[in-house]
Design a protein around this motif. Structure first.
Motif, PDB file in Angstrom:
ATOM      1  N   ALA A   1       0.827  -1.206   0.000  1.00  0.00           N
ATOM      2  CA  ALA A   1       0.000   0.000   0.000  1.00  0.00           C
ATOM      3  C   ALA A   1       0.862   1.257   0.000  1.00  0.00           C
ATOM      4  O   ALA A   1       0.615   2.209  -0.752  1.00  0.00           O
ATOM      5  N   ILE A   2       1.903   1.276   0.840  1.00  0.00           N
ATOM      6  CA  ILE A   2       2.776   2.451   0.912  1.00  0.00           C
ATOM      7  C   ILE A   2       3.596   2.593  -0.367  1.00  0.00           C
ATOM      8  O   ILE A   2       3.784   3.705  -0.879  1.00  0.00           O
ATOM      9  N   GLU A   3       4.079   1.483  -0.910  1.00  0.00           N
ATOM     10  CA  GLU A   3       4.831   1.543  -2.163  1.00  0.00           C
ATOM     11  C   GLU A   3       3.979   2.111  -3.293  1.00  0.00           C
ATOM     12  O   GLU A   3       4.478   2.837  -4.158  1.00  0.00           O
ATOM     13  N   ASN A   4       2.691   1.806  -3.291  1.00  0.00           N
ATOM     14  CA  ASN A   4       1.794   2.305  -4.340  1.00  0.00           C
ATOM     15  C   ASN A   4       1.631   3.819  -4.300  1.00  0.00           C
ATOM     16  O   ASN A   4       1.260   4.437  -5.299  1.00  0.00           O
ATOM     17  N   THR A   5       1.917   4.436  -3.151  1.00  0.00           N
ATOM     18  CA  THR A   5       1.810   5.897  -3.062  1.00  0.00           C
ATOM     19  C   THR A   5       2.978   6.579  -3.769  1.00  0.00           C
ATOM     20  O   THR A   5       2.881   7.753  -4.133  1.00  0.00           O
ATOM     21  N   GLN A   6       4.084   5.870  -3.926  1.00  0.00           N
ATOM     22  CA  GLN A   6       5.307   6.413  -4.542  1.00  0.00           C
ATOM     23  C   GLN A   6       5.819   7.656  -3.804  1.00  0.00           C
ATOM     24  O   GLN A   6       6.481   8.512  -4.395  1.00  0.00           O
ATOM     25  N   GLN A   7       5.524   7.744  -2.517  1.00  0.00           N
ATOM     26  CA  GLN A   7       5.934   8.898  -1.709  1.00  0.00           C
ATOM     27  C   GLN A   7       7.026   8.552  -0.705  1.00  0.00           C
ATOM     28  O   GLN A   7       7.570   9.436  -0.059  1.00  0.00           O
ATOM     29  N   TYR A   8       7.351   7.275  -0.588  1.00  0.00           N
ATOM     30  CA  TYR A   8       8.311   6.835   0.428  1.00  0.00           C
ATOM     31  C   TYR A   8       9.441   6.083  -0.250  1.00  0.00           C
ATOM     32  O   TYR A   8       9.206   5.207  -1.084  1.00  0.00           O
ATOM     33  N   HIS A   9      10.681   6.392   0.142  1.00  0.00           N
ATOM     34  CA  HIS A   9      11.834   5.791  -0.534  1.00  0.00           C
ATOM     35  C   HIS A   9      12.858   5.227   0.453  1.00  0.00           C
ATOM     36  O   HIS A   9      14.022   5.062   0.114  1.00  0.00           O
ATOM     37  N   GLY A  10      12.421   4.966   1.690  1.00  0.00           N
ATOM     38  CA  GLY A  10      13.310   4.378   2.678  1.00  0.00           C
ATOM     39  C   GLY A  10      13.161   2.867   2.736  1.00  0.00           C
ATOM     40  O   GLY A  10      12.699   2.228   1.792  1.00  0.00           O
ATOM     41  N   ARG A  11      13.537   2.305   3.881  1.00  0.00           N
ATOM     42  CA  ARG A  11      13.440   0.866   4.107  1.00  0.00           C
ATOM     43  C   ARG A  11      12.179   0.539   4.904  1.00  0.00           C
ATOM     44  O   ARG A  11      11.510   1.429   5.423  1.00  0.00           O
ATOM     45  N   TYR A  12      11.897  -0.758   5.047  1.00  0.00           N
ATOM     46  CA  TYR A  12      10.732  -1.222   5.797  1.00  0.00           C
ATOM     47  C   TYR A  12      11.151  -2.210   6.875  1.00  0.00           C
ATOM     48  O   TYR A  12      12.242  -2.786   6.845  1.00  0.00           O
ATOM     49  N   HIS A  13      10.226  -2.417   7.805  1.00  0.00           N
ATOM     50  CA  HIS A  13      10.347  -3.522   8.761  1.00  0.00           C
ATOM     51  C   HIS A  13       8.932  -4.039   9.018  1.00  0.00           C
ATOM     52  O   HIS A  13       8.064  -3.299   9.506  1.00  0.00           O
ATOM     53  N   VAL A  14       8.688  -5.296   8.661  1.00  0.00           N
ATOM     54  CA  VAL A  14       7.360  -5.902   8.793  1.00  0.00           C
ATOM     55  C   VAL A  14       7.275  -6.641  10.121  1.00  0.00           C
ATOM     56  O   VAL A  14       8.013  -7.597  10.367  1.00  0.00           O
ATOM     57  N   LEU A  15       6.356  -6.191  10.986  1.00  0.00           N
ATOM     58  CA  LEU A  15       6.216  -6.798  12.314  1.00  0.00           C
ATOM     59  C   LEU A  15       5.569  -8.175  12.274  1.00  0.00           C
ATOM     60  O   LEU A  15       5.845  -9.031  13.109  1.00  0.00           O
ATOM     61  N   GLY A  16       4.670  -8.381  11.333  1.00  0.00           N
ATOM     62  CA  GLY A  16       3.930  -9.636  11.284  1.00  0.00           C
ATOM     63  C   GLY A  16       2.693  -9.621  12.151  1.00  0.00           C
ATOM     64  O   GLY A  16       2.138 -10.665  12.494  1.00  0.00           O
ATOM     65  N   GLY A  17       2.201  -8.414  12.488  1.00  0.00           N
ATOM     66  CA  GLY A  17       0.997  -8.271  13.303  1.00  0.00           C
ATOM     67  C   GLY A  17       1.150  -7.122  14.274  1.00  0.00           C
ATOM     68  O   GLY A  17       2.091  -6.328  14.191  1.00  0.00           O
ATOM     69  N   VAL A  18       0.216  -7.024  15.203  1.00  0.00           N
ATOM     70  CA  VAL A  18       0.271  -6.028  16.274  1.00  0.00           C
ATOM     71  C   VAL A  18      -0.017  -6.723  17.598  1.00  0.00           C
ATOM     72  O   VAL A  18      -0.588  -7.814  17.629  1.00  0.00           O
ATOM     73  N   ILE A  19       0.386  -6.093  18.677  1.00  0.00           N
ATOM     74  CA  ILE A  19       0.136  -6.657  20.001  1.00  0.00           C
ATOM     75  C   ILE A  19      -1.364  -6.712  20.262  1.00  0.00           C
ATOM     76  O   ILE A  19      -2.055  -5.696  20.157  1.00  0.00           O
ATOM     77  N   SER A  20      -1.872  -7.882  20.555  1.00  0.00           N
ATOM     78  CA  SER A  20      -3.306  -8.055  20.775  1.00  0.00           C
ATOM     79  C   SER A  20      -3.531  -9.182  21.790  1.00  0.00           C
ATOM     80  O   SER A  20      -3.661 -10.354  21.411  1.00  0.00           O
ATOM     81  N   PRO A  21      -3.577  -8.851  23.082  1.00  0.00           N
ATOM     82  CA  PRO A  21      -3.782  -9.877  24.116  1.00  0.00           C
ATOM     83  C   PRO A  21      -5.043 -10.704  23.904  1.00  0.00           C
ATOM     84  O   PRO A  21      -5.060 -11.903  24.205  1.00  0.00           O
ATOM     85  N   MET A  22      -6.096 -10.078  23.361  1.00  0.00           N
ATOM     86  CA  MET A  22      -7.345 -10.807  23.109  1.00  0.00           C
ATOM     87  C   MET A  22      -7.150 -11.946  22.120  1.00  0.00           C
ATOM     88  O   MET A  22      -7.830 -12.967  22.177  1.00  0.00           O
ATOM     89  N   ASP A  23      -6.195 -11.754  21.183  1.00  0.00           N
ATOM     90  CA  ASP A  23      -5.911 -12.779  20.182  1.00  0.00           C
ATOM     91  C   ASP A  23      -4.698 -13.621  20.552  1.00  0.00           C
ATOM     92  O   ASP A  23      -4.226 -14.433  19.749  1.00  0.00           O
ATOM     93  N   GLY A  24      -4.176 -13.400  21.758  1.00  0.00           N
ATOM     94  CA  GLY A  24      -3.020 -14.163  22.208  1.00  0.00           C
ATOM     95  C   GLY A  24      -1.716 -13.768  21.543  1.00  0.00           C
ATOM     96  O   GLY A  24      -0.778 -14.567  21.474  1.00  0.00           O
ATOM     97  N   ILE A  25      -1.642 -12.529  21.031  1.00  0.00           N
ATOM     98  CA  ILE A  25      -0.428 -12.057  20.353  1.00  0.00           C
ATOM     99  C   ILE A  25       0.307 -11.082  21.263  1.00  0.00           C
ATOM    100  O   ILE A  25      -0.207 -10.009  21.591  1.00  0.00           O
ATOM    101  N   GLY A  26       1.487 -11.474  21.699  1.00  0.00           N
ATOM    102  CA  GLY A  26       2.310 -10.623  22.543  1.00  0.00           C
ATOM    103  C   GLY A  26       3.514 -10.105  21.796  1.00  0.00           C
ATOM    104  O   GLY A  26       3.747 -10.468  20.632  1.00  0.00           O
ATOM    105  N   PRO A  27       4.328  -9.254  22.414  1.00  0.00           N
ATOM    106  CA  PRO A  27       5.512  -8.690  21.754  1.00  0.00           C
ATOM    107  C   PRO A  27       6.475  -9.745  21.221  1.00  0.00           C
ATOM    108  O   PRO A  27       7.087  -9.558  20.166  1.00  0.00           O
ATOM    109  N   SER A  28       6.600 -10.860  21.935  1.00  0.00           N
ATOM    110  CA  SER A  28       7.540 -11.906  21.506  1.00  0.00           C
ATOM    111  C   SER A  28       7.071 -12.625  20.240  1.00  0.00           C
ATOM    112  O   SER A  28       7.858 -13.326  19.600  1.00  0.00           O
TER     113      SER A  28
END
Length: 203
Positions: free
Chosen positions: A96-123
């Protein structure tokens, strides 16, 4: 109980397709019947493409984006700005961000967000590797480009605390994106402006 389908094989195929996200049984039936009408060579090519993708697509060793090689094309691109990392939730957000053609740096994909309700923690997320990148690379700024949800905000806060000792500049994308909106569904113009008009992240 009598099956609603004239063929057990057809029913199995419908069940397989209906397991895909956003595909109900009616849509699954239409797809199966379409493939049933197609030439065998076309169906074989379709199946081979899926099987090859599953077997050979890799995760970038640097940013966790998907790639055909160990290092994705964005991380390998010498023309990108090495001093900025844009942190996103998933691969769709990179697209989505690449399609804007406004950003030319690097990325880091987290693989989700912290969500205790879904059992997803920082680790469960790629946060430790982000910290290592900031420690080891010459990074001037980390852009937190997560969805403006409670889970996204909680993840922003957690990452900011982890990076605070490293004294790197942190910013978040401008809130032209409505609270509660998913990043991948935001139109390109709004998303592009949000990247350009990012603001400092305040804990």
């Amino acid at each position: 109980m009598t099956s609603q389908y004239p063929s057990v094989l057809l029913e199995r195929a419908v069940q397989a397709f209906s397991q895909l996200p956003g595909i109900g049984r009616k849509t699954a039936l239409r797809l199966v019947l379409y493939m049933l009408r197609e030439d065998k060579k076309d169906v074989d090519a379709f199946l081979q493409a899926i099987a090859t993708m599953k077997e050979e697509v890799k995760t970038c060793a640097i940013c966790h984006n998907i790639s055909d090689t160990d290092i994705c094309p964005i991380c390998a691109d010498k023309n990108r700005d090495d001093s900025i990392i844009c942190v996103v939730e998933n691969i769709q957000d990179v697209m989505a961000i690449e399609n804007t053609q406004q950003y030319h740096g690097r990325y880091h994909v987290l693989g989700g967000v912290i969500s205790p309700m879904d059992g997803i923690g920082p680790s469960d997320l790629n946060i430790d590797s982000l910290v290592k990148r900031v420690q080891q690379e010459d990074i001037d700024e980390v852009i937190l480009a997560l969805s403006s949800t409670m889970e996204g905000d909680a993840t922003n806060f957690f990452i900011s605390r982890k990076l605070a000792p490293l004294e790197v500049k942190m910013s978040i994308i401008a809130r032209g994106i409505s609270v509660g909106d998913e990043l991948e569904y935001t139109d390109e113009v709004t998303l592009g402006r949000s990247i350009l008009n990012r603001i400092p992240f305040v804990q």
